[in-house]
Design an enzyme around this catalytic site. Sequence first.
Site, mmCIF file in Angstrom:
data_model
loop_
_atom_site.group_PDB
_atom_site.id
_atom_site.type_symbol
_atom_site.label_atom_id
_atom_site.label_comp_id
_atom_site.label_asym_id
_atom_site.label_seq_id
_atom_site.Cartn_x
_atom_site.Cartn_y
_atom_site.Cartn_z
ATOM 1 N N LYS A 22 0.767 -1.250 -0.117
ATOM 2 C CA LYS A 22 0.030 -0.039 -0.058
ATOM 3 C C LYS A 22 0.874 1.298 -0.011
ATOM 4 C CE LYS A 22 -1.816 1.984 3.980
ATOM 5 N NZ LYS A 22 -1.687 3.315 4.009
ATOM 6 N N ASN A 23 1.956 1.304 0.864
ATOM 7 C CA ASN A 23 2.530 2.501 1.285
ATOM 8 C C ASN A 23 3.466 2.797 -0.006
ATOM 9 O OD1 ASN A 23 1.001 3.364 3.357
ATOM 10 N ND2 ASN A 23 2.318 2.758 4.794
ATOM 11 N N CYS A 117 -6.586 13.582 11.748
ATOM 12 C CA CYS A 117 -5.820 12.650 12.019
ATOM 13 C C CYS A 117 -6.233 11.736 13.177
ATOM 14 C CB CYS A 117 -4.317 13.171 12.227
ATOM 15 S SG CYS A 117 -4.176 14.351 13.420
ATOM 16 N N ARG A 122 -0.013 15.374 12.694
ATOM 17 C CA ARG A 122 0.734 14.850 11.427
ATOM 18 C C ARG A 122 1.310 15.857 10.465
ATOM 19 N NH1 ARG A 122 -1.948 9.311 9.693
ATOM 20 N NH2 ARG A 122 0.119 9.276 8.331
ATOM 21 N N ASP A 307 3.609 0.615 12.122
ATOM 22 C CA ASP A 307 2.449 0.102 11.483
ATOM 23 C C ASP A 307 2.044 -1.290 11.863
ATOM 24 O OD1 ASP A 307 1.985 2.480 10.195
ATOM 25 O OD2 ASP A 307 2.786 1.793 8.263
ATOM 26 N N ARG A 399 -9.294 0.424 3.430
ATOM 27 C CA ARG A 399 -8.391 1.297 3.001
ATOM 28 C C ARG A 399 -7.003 0.677 2.590
ATOM 29 N NH1 ARG A 399 -8.961 7.388 4.673
ATOM 30 N NH2 ARG A 399 -7.472 7.255 3.066
#
Length: 433
Positions: A22-23, A117, A122, A307, A399
Site C-alpha cells: 500500500k505505502n 488525524c 501529522r 504500522d 483502505r
Amino acid sequence: MDKYVINGGRKLYGEVEISGAKNAAVAIIPAALMVDGVCRIENIPQISDTDMLLTILSEMGAKVRMLNRTTVEIDCTSVRKDGAPFELMRKIRASYYLIGAMLGRFGSAKTTMPGGCNFGVRPIDQHIKGMTALGAHVEVKGGFVCADCPEQGLTGAKIYLDKVSVGATMNIMLAATTAKGKTTIENAAREPHIVDLANFLNSMGADVRGAGTDTIKIYGVPKLKSGSYSIIPDQIEAGTYMAAVAAAGGEVTIKNVIPKHLDCISAKLREMGVEIEEYADSVVVRRNGKLQRANVKTQPYPGFPTDMQPQISTVLCMAEGTSVVTEGVWDNRYKYISELKKMGAEVQVDGKTAVIEGVPMLTGAPVVACDLRAGAAVVIAGLAASGTTVVEDVVYIERGYENLVGKLTAIGADIVCVSEPDDPGISDTPAIV
Ligand code: EPU
C-alpha cells in the site's frame, strides 16, 4: 456501513498470498503523473486508497485502464494541473505526494492539506522545508497547500531532514527528480517503499541513488518516459497475517513476500515463541505452544514498524507475563486499546508506553476499527477470542487490506462481512490514515 462478524477460537491453516505494498502504491500512482507518456504498474493492491488515487488522476485528465485485477496502465500525456478533485484529495493522506509530483510535472501544485488525524499531530513541515530548499514557494492557506517554482524551475539542493519522515523523503524525491542538478536528502527514511519509489522513478528514466540508506542523491533529468514497473509485496500486510497466526495458533504459509523486509517482525515473533521458517519468497508461521512476553519499541525502518504496533500488542495481550510496548513514531497510536479492553485485555497506557499484562484468553465483544491498523488489531483479537466479535467501521480496514475477509476465510477463519444500509447522515469515507 459494513461490519465484520468473527466467531473466534479457530486455528488458522493454509496459504495466504500477499498483495502489493500500500505505502509504495500510494506514492507510485501519484508519481505516474510525472511521466509524459504511458506507464504500466503491476501488483497494485485492490484497496480503497489506491482506487481513490487512480480516480484523482482520471479526474485530472489521465487515461487510467485496468489491464487485469492488479495491473493498471496510466497515460498522463494530457493530464491537467487544474483538474484536481479537492474533495477526494482531502480524504486521503497520501494525496500529499501530488505536491511533489505536480511541482515536478507542471512547476506548480495546489492540493488540499491532509487534514484530520487518528494518531496525533501529522505535520508536513519537512515536506515544505524540502520543496522550499529546491526553490519552490510553498504556502499553506485555507486548508490548501499551494506551491510554485521560480521561472527557471526547481534546482537541486542539500536537504537535511530534522525528523526521519517517509512522506517527506518520498515527496522531496519526486520534486527533485526533474529539478536541475543534484539533490541530496540526508537523514532520509529507509523503508522498503522508499526503495520501491526510487526503483519506479529510475525505471521511468530518473537517476535516484542511495535509496534504502539515510543519504539519497537525486540527479535531475529533464523528463520521465514511459515504462513498466511491479510494486513490492506489502510488508505490513504480511506482518498482520503473521500476527494473526501467532494470536490464533495454527500454521500458515505466507506467500509473495520479501522475507528480509519481515526480519524485525519475525525476530520479535520468534522471541514470543512463534516458529518461522523463511524461504525465497514465502514464510511459514507456526504457533502451537504458549506465547511468551516481549518488549517492543517502534522505530523507523529497519526498526520494528509502527504500522505493526497495534497487531503485535494484540498478540502480547495473550502472552504469559508483562510486556512493555513503546511507540517511537506517533504521539497517539493507542486508541484501539480501549477496544481490546472490551475483550478482556489488561493494558495500561501512559503516553507513548503501553504495559500489557497477558491474559490466557480474550472474549468476543462489539468493537470499533479506530483506524486502519487498529482495525487489523481488533480483527486479530476477534480471531483468537472465544465467542463472537463484531467489528464496526471496517471501511478503515478496507483502505489498506485487500480482501481481508476472503483471505482469512481461506485459512480457516470464521469471518463474514455484513452490510447494513448507510445512515444518510454519516460519510462512509473516513478521514486520513
Ligand atoms: N513528521 C514531522 N514533520 C513532517 C513529517 C513527519 O514532524 O513533515 C513526523 C510525524 O509527526 C511522525 C514522524 O515524523 O512523528 C514520521 O512520520 P512520516 O512522515 O514518516 O509518516 P507519513 O509519511 O505521514 C507514512 C505511512 C504511515 C506510517 C508512517 C511511518 C503512508 C501513506 N503512510 O506516513 O502508514 O505509519 O509513514 O512509517 O505511507 C499505515 O499504513 O497504517 C500508516 C499510517
